[in-house]
Structure formats: structure tokens, C-alpha cells
Design a protein around this motif. Sequence first.
Motif, mmCIF file in Angstrom:
data_model
loop_
_atom_site.group_PDB
_atom_site.id
_atom_site.type_symbol
_atom_site.label_atom_id
_atom_site.label_comp_id
_atom_site.label_asym_id
_atom_site.label_seq_id
_atom_site.Cartn_x
_atom_site.Cartn_y
_atom_site.Cartn_z
ATOM 1 N N SER A 3 0.828 -1.205 0.000
ATOM 2 C CA SER A 3 0.000 0.000 0.000
ATOM 3 C C SER A 3 0.865 1.260 0.000
ATOM 4 O O SER A 3 0.607 2.215 -0.741
ATOM 5 N N PHE A 4 1.908 1.254 0.816
ATOM 6 C CA PHE A 4 2.809 2.408 0.893
ATOM 7 C C PHE A 4 3.559 2.603 -0.419
ATOM 8 O O PHE A 4 3.709 3.732 -0.913
ATOM 9 N N SER A 5 4.016 1.491 -1.017
ATOM 10 C CA SER A 5 4.729 1.571 -2.299
ATOM 11 C C SER A 5 3.804 2.067 -3.409
ATOM 12 O O SER A 5 4.210 2.852 -4.275
ATOM 13 N N GLY A 37 3.054 3.982 -7.339
ATOM 14 C CA GLY A 37 1.990 3.426 -8.165
ATOM 15 C C GLY A 37 2.166 1.962 -8.504
ATOM 16 O O GLY A 37 1.625 1.478 -9.500
ATOM 17 N N LYS A 38 2.906 1.208 -7.679
ATOM 18 C CA LYS A 38 3.089 -0.226 -7.908
ATOM 19 C C LYS A 38 3.474 -0.912 -6.603
ATOM 20 O O LYS A 38 3.904 -0.265 -5.643
ATOM 21 N N GLU A 39 3.290 -2.252 -6.600
ATOM 22 C CA GLU A 39 3.617 -3.027 -5.415
ATOM 23 C C GLU A 39 5.126 -3.004 -5.155
ATOM 24 O O GLU A 39 5.931 -2.800 -6.068
ATOM 25 N N PHE A 40 5.496 -3.272 -3.912
ATOM 26 C CA PHE A 40 6.887 -3.165 -3.495
ATOM 27 C C PHE A 40 7.809 -4.029 -4.343
ATOM 28 O O PHE A 40 8.869 -3.569 -4.787
ATOM 29 N N CYS A 83 8.812 -2.566 -7.676
ATOM 30 C CA CYS A 83 9.568 -1.313 -7.689
ATOM 31 C C CYS A 83 11.014 -1.582 -8.090
ATOM 32 O O CYS A 83 11.518 -2.702 -7.958
ATOM 33 N N SER A 84 11.684 -0.563 -8.563
ATOM 34 C CA SER A 84 13.112 -0.702 -8.856
ATOM 35 C C SER A 84 13.864 -0.829 -7.534
ATOM 36 O O SER A 84 13.342 -0.515 -6.462
ATOM 37 N N ASN A 85 15.113 -1.285 -7.612
ATOM 38 C CA ASN A 85 15.910 -1.424 -6.397
ATOM 39 C C ASN A 85 16.077 -0.087 -5.689
ATOM 40 O O ASN A 85 16.012 -0.013 -4.447
ATOM 41 N N THR A 86 16.240 0.977 -6.455
ATOM 42 C CA THR A 86 16.377 2.314 -5.864
ATOM 43 C C THR A 86 15.111 2.700 -5.116
ATOM 44 O O THR A 86 15.174 3.242 -3.999
ATOM 45 N N GLU A 87 13.971 2.413 -5.709
ATOM 46 C CA GLU A 87 12.687 2.720 -5.064
ATOM 47 C C GLU A 87 12.475 1.861 -3.827
ATOM 48 O O GLU A 87 12.001 2.355 -2.794
ATOM 49 N N GLN A 88 12.844 0.589 -3.915
ATOM 50 C CA GLN A 88 12.702 -0.298 -2.759
ATOM 51 C C GLN A 88 13.562 0.174 -1.588
ATOM 52 O O GLN A 88 13.110 0.196 -0.436
#
Length: 234
Positions: free
Chosen positions: A118-120, A125-128, A131-136
Motif C-alpha cells: 500500500s505504501f509503495s 503506483g506499484k507493489e513493493f 519497484c526498482s531497487n532504488t525505489e525499494q
Amino acid sequence: MDRRDTIKSLLLGSVAAGLALNGCAPDVSSEETLKPLANGLYGRTPEEVERDEKLNSEEFFNGHELSTIAVLCDIILPKTNSSNSATEVGVTSFIEFIAKDLPNYKTPIRGGIMWLDSFSNRLYGKEFEKCSNTEQLAVCDQIAYPEKTAPELKQGEKFFSTMRNLTMTGYFTSKEGLQDLGYKGNTPNVWDGIPEDVLKAHGMAYEKEWLAKCVDQSKRGDIAVWDDNGNLIS
């Protein structure tokens, strides 16, 4: 000190917060026999083996949840030049087993994954796991440091702390993790008896004949070798 060295220090100092798992050894009566496992590393009572087989046959987490757990595990303990990543030593399976063995982990982990997705979604706008490694890493940075987390992210902080404890426990109780720690188990040491000056101070001395029979200094560095049946070879 790098991340792995820091975790080693934390683990050795606190035994990973009690290994996070209430890992007390069961009482085994003299009539019970430990059943050796295929890996030969340790034994289990028949009841424990039956319970392990039952839990291993069950499924709790779905594919998406297991993938998310795997991503988190490798963020917490990534692969290095000298060490395997958490998932490479089976930490994902370990966490799934623990959730089945200790059901009080089921809701916190499953609910934590839902919170993380939910937070991601809110941020990217996508599930964890998508996400890219940077976003994670950016997500984890906001919930990975207790007492520094924003009040509205406290649920995420608690979930990440649970995953960190389980990942550390799973990794550093694996064969590879124990080697990473440099743990050698019980090893023979050397004791030359009461120091001579102490013996003299009390007017005592060892009998040379007794020492010759009981202490062979030429073999003090030898390590006993045992066969698979527990018989001394040398």
C-alpha cells in the motif's frame, strides 16, 4: 565497520534478540532416541520429525508474499564478495517455516506485506516487489531506523524490524551464516594444570609418574576423529 560486521556484533551481543524465536531445547527422556537427519548435522525426536514434515507440507504464504519476503531479505542481508545473500542460504523458506511453526507471526508478516504494498503504491503506483531497487531502498530507508520513523509509518517500522530479526536469525543459524561468524563450536583447549608457583606456595607438587601416564604433551595438538557411528578413530 560494514553492514555485515555490524549485524554480527549485534547478533553476538544479543543472540539476535533471543534468536527472535523462543528457541529452547525440548526435554528428551532417556527412552527417546534422537533421529538423525539426512544432512547429519543434528537429530530430532520422532515427534519433532513428524511435526517438521507436517509443517513443511503446508503452504501459508502465496507466491507474491514469498517474492516480497525474498526481496526484503536480500535488502537486509545482500550478497557480498565473501558472503552469500540471505535468500541464497534459504532464509525465505526459513521465514515461511517459522510463520507456520509460530502462528503469532502469520498476521504481522502478512499484514506487514499488505502495508508495504500500500505504501509503495502510494509513492510509486506499484507493489513493493515491482519497484526498482532504488525505489525499494527508498521505501526501506523510511522504516528501517527505529525512533527515527515518522509517526504515520510506525506500523511499517514494526514490520521491518520483525523481518530484520527473522532474516538475521535465519541467516546466522544456517551453515553458511555460522561460517560467516567464524563459529567453531566446541573445540579442545589446553590446561596444564595448577601453575607451579601456586603448587609451591601450598607445599604441593604433581607426581611426575602420574603426569607421564595421564598427560602426553606430544599429542596436545591432536584433534580426535570420529566415524559416522560415533566411534573414536584416532
